[in-house]
Design a protein around this motif. Structure first.
Motif, mmCIF file in Angstrom:
data_model
loop_
_atom_site.group_PDB
_atom_site.id
_atom_site.type_symbol
_atom_site.label_atom_id
_atom_site.label_comp_id
_atom_site.label_asym_id
_atom_site.label_seq_id
_atom_site.Cartn_x
_atom_site.Cartn_y
_atom_site.Cartn_z
ATOM 1 N N ASP A 27 -3.793 6.197 -9.971
ATOM 2 C CA ASP A 27 -4.128 4.827 -9.331
ATOM 3 C C ASP A 27 -2.289 5.131 -8.551
ATOM 4 O OD1 ASP A 27 -3.582 2.047 -7.620
ATOM 5 O OD2 ASP A 27 -3.064 1.300 -10.028
ATOM 6 N N LEU A 28 -2.347 5.251 -7.366
ATOM 7 C CA LEU A 28 -1.209 5.431 -6.495
ATOM 8 C C LEU A 28 -0.170 4.739 -6.744
ATOM 9 C CD1 LEU A 28 -3.173 7.044 -3.240
ATOM 10 C CD2 LEU A 28 -1.948 8.603 -4.973
ATOM 11 N N ARG A 29 -0.721 3.176 -6.454
ATOM 12 C CA ARG A 29 0.273 2.370 -6.635
ATOM 13 C C ARG A 29 1.456 2.602 -7.815
ATOM 14 N NH1 ARG A 29 -3.823 -2.836 -6.374
ATOM 15 N NH2 ARG A 29 -5.245 -1.488 -7.740
ATOM 16 N N ALA A 30 0.624 3.068 -8.614
ATOM 17 C CA ALA A 30 1.582 2.972 -9.791
ATOM 18 C C ALA A 30 3.350 3.650 -10.009
ATOM 19 C CB ALA A 30 0.791 3.460 -11.462
ATOM 20 N N VAL B 220 0.716 -0.921 0.016
ATOM 21 C CA VAL B 220 0.046 0.058 0.165
ATOM 22 C C VAL B 220 1.163 1.599 -0.236
ATOM 23 C CG1 VAL B 220 -1.456 1.260 1.345
ATOM 24 C CG2 VAL B 220 -1.783 -1.133 1.050
ATOM 25 N N PRO B 221 0.857 2.654 -0.800
ATOM 26 C CA PRO B 221 1.782 3.315 -1.150
ATOM 27 C C PRO B 221 1.466 4.167 0.170
ATOM 28 C CG PRO B 221 0.345 3.404 -2.339
ATOM 29 C CD PRO B 221 0.130 2.078 -2.007
ATOM 30 N N LEU B 222 2.663 4.886 0.532
ATOM 31 C CA LEU B 222 2.709 6.101 1.276
ATOM 32 C C LEU B 222 2.266 7.471 0.759
ATOM 33 C CD1 LEU B 222 5.839 4.983 3.532
ATOM 34 C CD2 LEU B 222 3.321 4.347 4.196
ATOM 35 N N ALA B 223 0.742 8.236 1.411
ATOM 36 C CA ALA B 223 -0.071 9.243 1.096
ATOM 37 C C ALA B 223 -0.093 9.763 2.319
ATOM 38 C CB ALA B 223 -0.064 9.136 -0.088
ATOM 39 N N LYS B 224 0.055 11.187 2.282
ATOM 40 C CA LYS B 224 -1.056 12.036 3.478
ATOM 41 C C LYS B 224 -2.613 11.790 2.599
ATOM 42 C CE LYS B 224 2.367 15.082 5.150
ATOM 43 N NZ LYS B 224 2.375 16.191 4.905
ATOM 44 N N PRO B 225 -3.975 11.748 3.622
ATOM 45 C CA PRO B 225 -5.024 11.969 3.050
ATOM 46 C C PRO B 225 -5.099 12.340 2.329
ATOM 47 C CG PRO B 225 -5.321 11.295 5.585
ATOM 48 C CD PRO B 225 -3.337 11.292 5.462
ATOM 49 N N THR C 57 3.652 12.415 -3.090
ATOM 50 C CA THR C 57 3.548 14.649 -3.346
ATOM 51 C C THR C 57 2.687 14.387 -3.993
ATOM 52 O OG1 THR C 57 4.846 14.560 -4.970
ATOM 53 C CG2 THR C 57 5.878 15.006 -2.307
ATOM 54 N N ARG C 58 1.345 15.726 -3.679
ATOM 55 C CA ARG C 58 0.275 16.110 -4.895
ATOM 56 C C ARG C 58 0.892 16.338 -5.627
ATOM 57 N NH1 ARG C 58 -4.083 18.631 -3.084
ATOM 58 N NH2 ARG C 58 -3.734 18.890 -1.322
ATOM 59 N N ASP C 59 2.100 17.223 -6.433
ATOM 60 C CA ASP C 59 2.318 17.168 -7.854
ATOM 61 C C ASP C 59 2.603 16.221 -8.200
ATOM 62 O OD1 ASP C 59 3.215 19.944 -7.538
ATOM 63 O OD2 ASP C 59 5.075 19.950 -6.324
ATOM 64 N N ALA C 60 2.896 15.351 -7.427
ATOM 65 C CA ALA C 60 3.310 13.898 -8.512
ATOM 66 C C ALA C 60 1.478 13.176 -8.745
ATOM 67 C CB ALA C 60 3.603 12.731 -7.622
ATOM 68 N N LYS D 165 -7.062 11.569 -1.161
ATOM 69 C CA LYS D 165 -9.208 12.198 -2.403
ATOM 70 C C LYS D 165 -7.943 12.975 -3.310
ATOM 71 C CE LYS D 165 -12.391 14.967 -1.207
ATOM 72 N NZ LYS D 165 -12.266 15.709 -2.125
ATOM 73 N N LEU D 166 -7.014 13.214 -3.679
ATOM 74 C CA LEU D 166 -6.775 14.302 -4.959
ATOM 75 C C LEU D 166 -6.752 12.803 -6.236
ATOM 76 C CD1 LEU D 166 -6.657 17.025 -7.091
ATOM 77 C CD2 LEU D 166 -3.672 16.552 -6.091
ATOM 78 N N ALA D 167 -6.169 12.133 -5.907
ATOM 79 C CA ALA D 167 -5.608 10.786 -6.600
ATOM 80 C C ALA D 167 -7.114 9.867 -6.994
ATOM 81 C CB ALA D 167 -4.737 10.055 -5.707
ATOM 82 N N LYS D 168 -7.542 10.044 -5.576
ATOM 83 C CA LYS D 168 -9.156 9.272 -6.034
ATOM 84 C C LYS D 168 -10.085 10.123 -6.928
ATOM 85 C CE LYS D 168 -13.092 7.544 -4.189
ATOM 86 N NZ LYS D 168 -13.764 7.358 -2.641
ATOM 87 N N ASP D 169 -10.008 11.523 -6.917
ATOM 88 C CA ASP D 169 -10.928 12.512 -7.884
ATOM 89 C C ASP D 169 -10.350 12.786 -9.016
ATOM 90 O OD1 ASP D 169 -12.373 12.503 -5.487
ATOM 91 O OD2 ASP D 169 -11.170 14.839 -4.908
ATOM 92 N N LEU D 170 -9.623 12.443 -9.296
ATOM 93 C CA LEU D 170 -8.925 12.407 -10.324
ATOM 94 C C LEU D 170 -8.263 11.044 -11.595
ATOM 95 C CD1 LEU D 170 -6.101 15.658 -9.376
ATOM 96 C CD2 LEU D 170 -8.127 15.577 -11.177
ATOM 97 N N GLY D 171 -8.602 10.025 -10.971
ATOM 98 C CA GLY D 171 -8.572 9.206 -11.090
ATOM 99 C C GLY D 171 -7.188 8.370 -11.529
#
Length: 470
Positions: A202-205, A185-190, A214-217, A194-200
């Motif tokens: 995949d944090l694991r990628a 499970v990748p490390l990221a702040k809440p 980070t938010r920029d990534a 949420k931003l990744a979920k809204d933008l679709g």
């Protein structure tokens, strides 16, 4: 009865959530007594020395100097009965049970004695509990026993072999492995999740070698933009940069100033004053036996003028209570004096300055400044101010637009005193001149009131004899 006791980081000021360990005054093996200073910490407001709640022998320090820990985190362990039977020291935990919980559990553990500087109330770090991993066998969720409860049970029950800690998760180093079912499970702040979920996205990628995403990534992945170029420019810019964590006094100051600037509608007015009579009066008082052993600065005269001017314009000595929807008028003046220290800007208070003489105000300012420079100002000394003076003139600055201290409605900037041409009785003369600027909260102080107060302060500095009219 267990003899090992863990000392949790206490809340030395209301609302404290974390503190940095500056230095230890004890080491493992040292004998300590009740209320002996054992550690110095830096909170969001000041450096504070913590006393020991028990007598005994230090067995372990759990935190290194320079580390920031949450309130309630055990920072050292003490053996309160070094001559008794040996018992395993409790492992550090994220928080300690409250006094009431311990009593109900029948631990019989000795209650922490009241310490110098704060009470005996137990404090727990307030963190949202993490979700336990899903069980693989039956598919049901099982909640892991907290480290606090585990340590508590080990203290109460017979000694047993400690459980081996679970192996750390293996972090794959390729995006493909990260996307496998049941993978890391990748490390990221809440907010980033949420931003990744809204933008679709995949944090694991995006996770590589356990780095925090980070938010920029996430935004770059969503827009399809390439990673920032790493072209060799011929020099290492990072080698000429210095990064300092935002914490302690600087973090508290930043939060307070942002809150004030975007909450209170600031208005700033300016006034240029001929303070030659004040400087002449100051020179005269220096030869007075009552002022020979005190540092009589122009700031002391300004502070006295503020206290007198408040009598005619009490609106500047008030507080806007948003929660109660009330304006609270203070019948006293706790005068804040902004002081620059190695740890940042702090504002200790001269308590009940309105009831002090000029000599008493000068003494108080000198004492507060000396303590602030040593970094020993306590949180209590900076609380509950009603009005603030910032002496920018000590840096050779003429004036500025100061930000109101939270909890107050006005602040006065006192500029440098300079020799300048001034018209006196129709003739140009060289006079001692300074500039004043007053920032005030327009929700409480109207333009007429702010102008009246600033004019009164200027008149008292231009002619100290007018103080007899107040």
């Amino acid at each position: 009865m267990p003899t090992f006791k863990s000392f949790p980081l206490p809340d030395t000021a209301e609302g404290l959530t974390e503190a940095e360990i500056l230095s230890w005054h004890v080491q493992p093996g040292d004998e300590v007594t009740v209320n002996q200073i054992i550690v110095e910490i830096e909170t969001a407001k000041a450096a504070v020395e913590l006393p020991c709640p028990w007598a005994g022998v230090v067995t372990e320090l759990h935190v290194e100097p320079g580390q920031t820990v949450d309130v309630g985190t055990p920072i050292l362990t003490i053996d309160t009965d070094p001559g008794g039977a040996a018992a395993p020291a409790p492992a550090p935990a994220a928080a300690t049970p409250s006094t009431s919980d311990s009593a109900e559990a029948g631990s019989g553990e000795e209650e922490m004695k009241p310490l110098v500087g704060y009470g005996s109330k137990a404090v727990q770090a307030k963190r949202r509990p993490r979700k336990a991993a899903a069980a693989a066998s039956d598919g049901g969720a099982t909640v892991a026993r907290s480290t606090v409860q585990a340590a508590f049970e080990r203290q109460q029950g017979p000694a047993s072999a400690p459980e081996s800690p679970p192996p750390p998760p293996v972090v794959p180093d390729t995006p493909a492995a990260l996307m496998e079912p049941g993978g890391y499970v990748p490390l990221a702040k809440p907010p980033v999740r949420k931003l990744a979920k809204d933008l679709g996205v995949d944090l694991r990628a995006l996770a590589v070698n356990g780095d925090v995403i980070t938010r920029d990534a996430v935004q770059q992945a969503a827009s399809g933009a390439p990673e920032p170029s790493t072209v060799d420019t011929g020099y290492d810019a990072a080698a000429r940069e210095r990064r300092v964590p935002i914490k302690g006094v600087r973090k508290h100051t930043a939060t307070a100033m942002v809150s004030s600037a975007f909450t209170a509608p600031h208005v700033t007015e300016f006034l240029t004053v001929d303070v030659t009579p004040m400087m002449e009066f100051r020179a005269k008082l220096k030869n007075d036996p009552r002022f020979r052993d005190v540092k009589l600065t122009p700031l002391a005269f300004c502070a006295k003028a503020v206290c007198l001017a408040v009598q005619r314009t009490p609106d500047v000595n008030a507080f806007w209570d948003e929660a109660a929807q009330e304006i609270v008028y203070k019948e006293y003046v706790h005068l804040g004096i902004a002081a620059a220290t190695p740890r940042g800007l702090i504002v200790p208070k001269v308590r009940d300055a309105d009831g002090m003489s000029l000599r008493q105000i000068a003494d108080s300012i000198e004492q507060l400044t000396a303590v602030a420079r040593e970094g020993k100002t306590t949180p209590a000394a900076m609380a509950n101010g009603t009005f603030t003076i910032t002496n920018v003139g000590v840096f050779g600055v003429d004036t500025g637009t100061p930000i109101i201290t939270p909890g107050e409605v006005a602040i006065l900037a006192f500029g440098a005193i300079r020799d300048m041409p001034w018209v006196v009785d129709g003739e140009i003369m060289v006079r001692k001149v300074c500039q004043l600027s007053l920032s005030f909260d327009h929700r409480v102080v109207d333009g007429q009131q702010g102008s009246q107060f600033l004019a009164d302060v200027g008149a008292l500095l231009a002619d100290p004899a007018t103080a007899i009219l107040y």
